[in-house]
Design a protein around this motif. Structure first.
Motif, PDB file in Angstrom:
ATOM      1  N   LYS A 177       0.828  -1.205   0.000  1.00  0.00           N
ATOM      2  CA  LYS A 177       0.000   0.000   0.000  1.00  0.00           C
ATOM      3  C   LYS A 177       0.863   1.255   0.000  1.00  0.00           C
ATOM      4  O   LYS A 177       0.557   2.232  -0.694  1.00  0.00           O
ATOM      5  CB  LYS A 177      -0.932  -0.004   1.211  1.00  0.00           C
ATOM      6  CG  LYS A 177      -2.005  -1.085   1.179  1.00  0.00           C
ATOM      7  CD  LYS A 177      -2.906  -0.998   2.406  1.00  0.00           C
ATOM      8  CE  LYS A 177      -3.993  -2.065   2.366  1.00  0.00           C
ATOM      9  NZ  LYS A 177      -4.873  -2.009   3.568  1.00  0.00           N
ATOM     10  N   VAL A 178       1.926   1.221   0.791  1.00  0.00           N
ATOM     11  CA  VAL A 178       2.853   2.352   0.782  1.00  0.00           C
ATOM     12  C   VAL A 178       3.454   2.510  -0.616  1.00  0.00           C
ATOM     13  O   VAL A 178       3.577   3.625  -1.139  1.00  0.00           O
ATOM     14  CB  VAL A 178       3.974   2.154   1.819  1.00  0.00           C
ATOM     15  CG1 VAL A 178       4.940   3.331   1.801  1.00  0.00           C
ATOM     16  CG2 VAL A 178       3.388   1.974   3.216  1.00  0.00           C
ATOM     17  N   GLY A 179       3.802   1.393  -1.245  1.00  0.00           N
ATOM     18  CA  GLY A 179       4.415   1.427  -2.566  1.00  0.00           C
ATOM     19  C   GLY A 179       3.504   2.021  -3.628  1.00  0.00           C
ATOM     20  O   GLY A 179       3.966   2.721  -4.536  1.00  0.00           O
ATOM     21  N   ILE A 180       2.202   1.760  -3.537  1.00  0.00           N
ATOM     22  CA  ILE A 180       1.261   2.328  -4.512  1.00  0.00           C
ATOM     23  C   ILE A 180       1.280   3.852  -4.448  1.00  0.00           C
ATOM     24  O   ILE A 180       1.356   4.545  -5.472  1.00  0.00           O
ATOM     25  CB  ILE A 180      -0.159   1.789  -4.250  1.00  0.00           C
ATOM     26  CG1 ILE A 180      -0.218   0.292  -4.587  1.00  0.00           C
ATOM     27  CG2 ILE A 180      -1.192   2.571  -5.064  1.00  0.00           C
ATOM     28  CD1 ILE A 180      -1.532  -0.362  -4.194  1.00  0.00           C
ATOM     29  N   TRP A 181       1.240   4.400  -3.238  1.00  0.00           N
ATOM     30  CA  TRP A 181       1.280   5.852  -3.087  1.00  0.00           C
ATOM     31  C   TRP A 181       2.637   6.406  -3.509  1.00  0.00           C
ATOM     32  O   TRP A 181       2.708   7.500  -4.095  1.00  0.00           O
ATOM     33  CB  TRP A 181       0.963   6.240  -1.651  1.00  0.00           C
ATOM     34  CG  TRP A 181      -0.485   6.137  -1.297  1.00  0.00           C
ATOM     35  CD1 TRP A 181      -1.074   5.285  -0.418  1.00  0.00           C
ATOM     36  CD2 TRP A 181      -1.550   6.932  -1.844  1.00  0.00           C
ATOM     37  NE1 TRP A 181      -2.421   5.491  -0.377  1.00  0.00           N
ATOM     38  CE2 TRP A 181      -2.752   6.499  -1.231  1.00  0.00           C
ATOM     39  CE3 TRP A 181      -1.603   7.964  -2.784  1.00  0.00           C
ATOM     40  CZ2 TRP A 181      -3.977   7.059  -1.547  1.00  0.00           C
ATOM     41  CZ3 TRP A 181      -2.831   8.526  -3.100  1.00  0.00           C
ATOM     42  CH2 TRP A 181      -3.996   8.077  -2.479  1.00  0.00           C
ATOM     43  N   VAL A 182       3.721   5.681  -3.242  1.00  0.00           N
ATOM     44  CA  VAL A 182       5.052   6.109  -3.673  1.00  0.00           C
ATOM     45  C   VAL A 182       5.099   6.229  -5.195  1.00  0.00           C
ATOM     46  O   VAL A 182       5.626   7.212  -5.747  1.00  0.00           O
ATOM     47  CB  VAL A 182       6.122   5.120  -3.170  1.00  0.00           C
ATOM     48  CG1 VAL A 182       7.448   5.311  -3.918  1.00  0.00           C
ATOM     49  CG2 VAL A 182       6.354   5.299  -1.679  1.00  0.00           C
ATOM     50  N   ALA A 183       4.536   5.244  -5.891  1.00  0.00           N
ATOM     51  CA  ALA A 183       4.548   5.252  -7.356  1.00  0.00           C
ATOM     52  C   ALA A 183       3.737   6.421  -7.916  1.00  0.00           C
ATOM     53  O   ALA A 183       4.177   7.122  -8.836  1.00  0.00           O
ATOM     54  CB  ALA A 183       3.997   3.931  -7.892  1.00  0.00           C
ATOM     55  N   ILE A 184       2.556   6.645  -7.365  1.00  0.00           N
ATOM     56  CA  ILE A 184       1.697   7.723  -7.863  1.00  0.00           C
ATOM     57  C   ILE A 184       2.369   9.085  -7.668  1.00  0.00           C
ATOM     58  O   ILE A 184       2.469   9.893  -8.602  1.00  0.00           O
ATOM     59  CB  ILE A 184       0.332   7.695  -7.151  1.00  0.00           C
ATOM     60  CG1 ILE A 184      -0.437   6.424  -7.534  1.00  0.00           C
ATOM     61  CG2 ILE A 184      -0.489   8.937  -7.500  1.00  0.00           C
ATOM     62  CD1 ILE A 184      -1.711   6.222  -6.738  1.00  0.00           C
ATOM     63  N   MET A 185       2.839   9.345  -6.456  1.00  0.00           N
ATOM     64  CA  MET A 185       3.466  10.644  -6.180  1.00  0.00           C
ATOM     65  C   MET A 185       4.751  10.825  -6.979  1.00  0.00           C
ATOM     66  O   MET A 185       5.013  11.910  -7.519  1.00  0.00           O
ATOM     67  CB  MET A 185       3.766  10.764  -4.684  1.00  0.00           C
ATOM     68  CG  MET A 185       2.541  10.757  -3.802  1.00  0.00           C
ATOM     69  SD  MET A 185       3.007  10.748  -2.036  1.00  0.00           S
ATOM     70  CE  MET A 185       1.417  10.442  -1.258  1.00  0.00           C
ATOM     71  N   GLY A 186       5.560   9.768  -7.065  1.00  0.00           N
ATOM     72  CA  GLY A 186       6.822   9.871  -7.786  1.00  0.00           C
ATOM     73  C   GLY A 186       6.637  10.165  -9.266  1.00  0.00           C
ATOM     74  O   GLY A 186       7.332  11.013  -9.840  1.00  0.00           O
ATOM     75  N   LEU A 187       5.682   9.493  -9.902  1.00  0.00           N
ATOM     76  CA  LEU A 187       5.440   9.717 -11.327  1.00  0.00           C
ATOM     77  C   LEU A 187       5.004  11.147 -11.611  1.00  0.00           C
ATOM     78  O   LEU A 187       5.363  11.727 -12.644  1.00  0.00           O
ATOM     79  CB  LEU A 187       4.381   8.729 -11.835  1.00  0.00           C
ATOM     80  CG  LEU A 187       4.821   7.268 -11.945  1.00  0.00           C
ATOM     81  CD1 LEU A 187       3.636   6.375 -12.262  1.00  0.00           C
ATOM     82  CD2 LEU A 187       5.917   7.108 -13.004  1.00  0.00           C
ATOM     83  N   LEU A 188       4.225  11.720 -10.711  1.00  0.00           N
ATOM     84  CA  LEU A 188       3.735  13.080 -10.918  1.00  0.00           C
ATOM     85  C   LEU A 188       4.813  14.136 -10.690  1.00  0.00           C
ATOM     86  O   LEU A 188       4.592  15.314 -11.014  1.00  0.00           O
ATOM     87  CB  LEU A 188       2.546  13.354  -9.987  1.00  0.00           C
ATOM     88  CG  LEU A 188       1.276  12.562 -10.290  1.00  0.00           C
ATOM     89  CD1 LEU A 188       0.215  12.809  -9.218  1.00  0.00           C
ATOM     90  CD2 LEU A 188       0.732  12.919 -11.679  1.00  0.00           C
ATOM     91  N   LEU A 189       5.965  13.741 -10.174  1.00  0.00           N
ATOM     92  CA  LEU A 189       7.042  14.695  -9.899  1.00  0.00           C
ATOM     93  C   LEU A 189       8.167  14.630 -10.931  1.00  0.00           C
ATOM     94  O   LEU A 189       9.235  15.209 -10.712  1.00  0.00           O
ATOM     95  CB  LEU A 189       7.619  14.458  -8.501  1.00  0.00           C
ATOM     96  CG  LEU A 189       6.701  14.807  -7.333  1.00  0.00           C
ATOM     97  CD1 LEU A 189       7.337  14.393  -6.017  1.00  0.00           C
ATOM     98  CD2 LEU A 189       6.393  16.297  -7.301  1.00  0.00           C
ATOM     99  N   ASN A 190       7.924  13.966 -12.059  1.00  0.00           N
ATOM    100  CA  ASN A 190       8.989  13.762 -13.038  1.00  0.00           C
ATOM    101  C   ASN A 190       9.068  14.844 -14.116  1.00  0.00           C
ATOM    102  O   ASN A 190       9.829  14.707 -15.070  1.00  0.00           O
ATOM    103  CB  ASN A 190       8.821  12.395 -13.726  1.00  0.00           C
ATOM    104  CG  ASN A 190       9.314  11.257 -12.855  1.00  0.00           C
ATOM    105  OD1 ASN A 190      10.242  11.421 -12.077  1.00  0.00           O
ATOM    106  ND2 ASN A 190       8.687  10.100 -12.979  1.00  0.00           N
ATOM    107  N   PHE A 191       8.286  15.921 -13.994  1.00  0.00           N
ATOM    108  CA  PHE A 191       8.304  16.960 -15.021  1.00  0.00           C
ATOM    109  C   PHE A 191       9.339  18.053 -14.752  1.00  0.00           C
ATOM    110  O   PHE A 191       9.559  18.919 -15.595  1.00  0.00           O
ATOM    111  CB  PHE A 191       6.918  17.623 -15.127  1.00  0.00           C
ATOM    112  CG  PHE A 191       5.819  16.693 -15.544  1.00  0.00           C
ATOM    113  CD1 PHE A 191       5.828  16.093 -16.793  1.00  0.00           C
ATOM    114  CD2 PHE A 191       4.761  16.414 -14.683  1.00  0.00           C
ATOM    115  CE1 PHE A 191       4.819  15.236 -17.184  1.00  0.00           C
ATOM    116  CE2 PHE A 191       3.744  15.562 -15.060  1.00  0.00           C
ATOM    117  CZ  PHE A 191       3.771  14.968 -16.316  1.00  0.00           C
ATOM    118  N   THR A 192       9.954  18.057 -13.566  1.00  0.00           N
ATOM    119  CA  THR A 192      10.748  19.213 -13.158  1.00  0.00           C
ATOM    120  C   THR A 192      11.952  19.525 -14.055  1.00  0.00           C
ATOM    121  O   THR A 192      12.249  20.705 -14.265  1.00  0.00           O
ATOM    122  CB  THR A 192      11.219  19.054 -11.702  1.00  0.00           C
ATOM    123  OG1 THR A 192      11.953  17.835 -11.562  1.00  0.00           O
ATOM    124  CG2 THR A 192      10.018  19.019 -10.769  1.00  0.00           C
TER     125      THR A 192
END
Length: 481
Positions: A272-287
C-alpha cells in the motif's frame, strides 16, 4: 507582500502541525522524536518518503543539470520512481522487522546492534554517526544554498538573508515533534510539490509545445535535445540506467530515508505504501523540463542553478509564480527538516550513547532540540563560505559518499550477517572510494558512488569471512541464537 503573506501563512501552518505532532508524540519518550512512535500509515509514510527523496535537488538541481547538459537529465530522472518503489516494497519490510526486533531507533543504532554488543559496537555506532553528521551536513548546506538562490528574488532580499530566514523557520517547526512533525509537514508539502510539477508539465506540453522547445534547443546545440553522451552521469547514454540502482541505494542506505521505514506501523502493508510512492513519484517527473525551457529562451544565465527561478518568472503570471515558488520551497524545506532531524539525532542520541555522554541539566528531549538548533546554525554559517559549485553535484558528493559508506553495514547486513571488523572496514572502503572518484577523477556522478558501494560490499563480505574465527564482537541476534 503577496509572497511574504504566502510564506508566513504556510509557516504558521507548519508550526501548528508541529505543535499538534508534539502533543501526539508526548515529551517523555524519545521514540516520538526519533521514529514517530512507529505510527506512520501508508499515505503519510509514502508522502514523507517522496517529499524527502524528491527534494531541492529535483526542483533546483535537476533543472540546473538539464540547462547545462540537456535532455539526458529528463531521461535519467524517470528512474527515481521505480527505484523508490522497489526499495519500499522489497526492502523496507526486512529493515523494519529486524530493527524492531533489536529495538533500534536509528540507523547507527541498527548498525551497532547488528554487529556487536560490546565496545566494538559502541565504536561502530560512533563512527557511523560521525560519518552521517559530516556527509549529510554537506547535503544540508547544498539545500540551504538552493533555498537562498530561489527565495532571494521572490522575497526581494539577498540570498543569504533568504536562506537565514527559511533556516530559522525549518529549525522552528522541526524542534517541536521530531520525525512525527517532519512526516506530518511533509504530507502537506507533497501536495504542493505535485501541483508545481504538473504546472511545469502543462507549460511545456500545452502552452509551449514539445516540438517548439526541441527546435529551439537544436538551434543552440543539437546535443541538448538529442544527447550522444550520458554526461554528467557517464560517457555512454546507457549511464541513465545506472540511476536505477543508485536511487534504490539512496532510498535503502541513506539514514534520513531509511529511518522512515522504521517509523511505519507494524500492521501496514508495504504494498500500500508502494502504490502511493509510485503515484506521487510519477507526478514529480516533469521538473527537469524547466531547465530545458530556460536554456531554450535564456541561454546565457550566470549559473545553471538559476534555471528554475528564471523559468518561473517567465512562464507564469505573478500570482501563479508566487504559488509555484512556495511549492518548490516546500520541496527544499521537506529535505532540510529531514536532514536537520537526522544529523541532530546522530549527535544527540547515537554519539551521546556511544560515548556515554550525559545531557547535563538538559532533559533528553531538550538536548535533542538543542542539537537541531545548532545543526541548522552550523549549516547556514558553512553555506556563507561555500565556493561556487552546482547544487546537484554537492548533493551527490554528500549523499553518494554516505550511501557508499553505509551500503555494506545497512543493506548487505540485512541479508548476510558480518561482524564488527568487516563493518568498520566496509565503511572505510566505501567512503574513500566514492570520495576519491567524485573529487579526484572524471568519473560520472552516479558511477563514483556505485563503485564505492561495490567496494563497501566486497570489504564487508571478505573481511567478515576472514575474521570470523577471531571475532571482536558478536551481533545481538547471533548471541541470542
Amino acid at each position: 507582500m503577496l509572497n511574504w503573506t504566502l510564506l508566513l501563512v504556510s509557516a504558521a501552518a507548519m508550526f501548528l502541525l508541529s505543535w499538534l505532532s508534539m502533543r501526539a508524540a508526548g515529551d517523555k519518550d524519545e521514540s516520538g522524536f526519533l521514529v514517530a512512535n512507529n505510527s506512520l500509515g501508508p499515505f503519510v509514510a509514502a508522502a514523507t518518503i517522496i517529499a524527502t527523496g524528491y527534494s531541492g535537488f529535483v526542483f533546483m538541481g535537476a533543472p540546473g543539470v538539464a540547462y547545462q547538459y540537456g535532455s539526458f537529465e529528463l531521461y535519467s530522472n524517470t528512474f527515481y520512481t521505480p527505484a523508490f518503489l522497489i526499495a519500499t516494497v522489497f526492502f523496507a519490510g526486512f529493515l523494519r522487522r529486524k530493527a524492531q526486533r533489536m529495538g533500534s531507533r536509528t540507523i547507527s543504532e541498527y548498525i551497532a546492534n547488528s554487529h556487536s554488543d560490546g565496545a566494538a559496537g559502541r565504536w561502530l555506532r560512533a563512527i557511523s554517526a560521525i560519518i552521517i553528521v559530516l556527509l549529510l551536513s554537506v547535503f544540508l548546506v547544498s539545500q540551504i544554498r538552493a533555498i537562498g538562490l530561489l527565495m532571494s528574488g521572490w522575497l526581494g532580499v539577498s540570498s543569504s538573508t533568504a536562506a537565514l530566514f527559511i533556516t530559522l523557520l525549518v529549525i522552528g517547526y522541526t524542534i517541536f515533534g521530531g520525525l512525527r512533525a517532519v512526516a506530518w509537514t511533509d504530507t502537506v508539502m507533497i501536495i504542493g510539490m505535485v501541483i508545481a510539477s504538473c504546472a511545469i508539465g502543462y507549460v511545456i506540453f500545452v502552452e509551449v509545445g514539445a516540438a517548439e522547445l526541441i527546435s529551439r534547443l537544436d538551434l543552440i546545440d543539437p546535443e541538448l535535445a538529442n544527447p550522444s553522451t550520458g554526461a554528467p552521469y557517464g560517457g555512454s547514454t546507457l549511464a541513465s540506467f545506472l540511476v536505477l540502482p543508485y536511487a534504490f541505494l539512496w532510498a535503502a542506505a541513506l539514514p534520513y530515508m531509511s529511518v522512515r521505514f522504521l517509523a511505519i506501523k507494524k500492521d501496514v502493508s508495504m504494498a500500500k505504501v508502494g502504490i502511493w510512492v509510485a503515484i506521487m513519484g510519477l507526478l514529480l517527473n516533469f521538473t527537469p523540463l524547466a531547465g530545458l525551457y530556460a536554456r531554450a529562451y535564456f541561454p546565457n544565465l550566470d549559473t545553471p542553478d538559476m534555471a528554475m527561478p528564471t523559468f518561473i518568472g517567465d512562464a507564469f503570471g505573478p500570482v501563479m509564480a508566487s504559488m509555484i515558488t512556495l511549492f518548490i520551497l516546500f520541496a527544499m524545506k521537506s529535505t532540510a527538516n529531514s536532514l536537520m532531524h537526522t544529523i541532530s539525532t546522530a549527535i544527540s542520541y547515537d554519539i551521546r550513547h556511544a560515548l556515554g555522554v550525559k545531557t547535563g541539566f538538559f532533559s533528553r528531549m531538550s538536548f535533542n532540540r538543542l542539537m537541531v538548533v545548532l545543526v541548522g546554525i552550523m549549516a547556514f554559517v558553512t553555506m556563507a563560505y561555500l565556493p561556487p559549485v552546482m547544487v546537484l553535484w554537492l548533493g551527490v558528493l554528500g549523499n553518494g559518499t554516505l550511501m557508499a559508506s553505509l551500503f555494506g553495514v545497512s543493506l548487505c547486513s540485512t541479508f548476510w550477517q558480518g561482524n564488527s571488523v568487516g563493518a568498520l572496514t566496509s565503511i572505510a572502503a566505501g567512503f574513500c572510494t566514492s570520495a576519491y572518484a567524485l573529487m579526484a577523477t572524471e568519473m560520472g556522478w552516479v558511477q563514483g558512488p556505485l563503485l564505492g558501494c561495490l567496494a563497501s560490499a566486497i570489504a564487508y563480505f571478505a573481511v567478515s569471512s576472514l575474521t570470523r574465527k577471531f571475532p571482536i564482537g558478536g551481533s545481538r541476534e547471533a548471541l541470542a541464537n
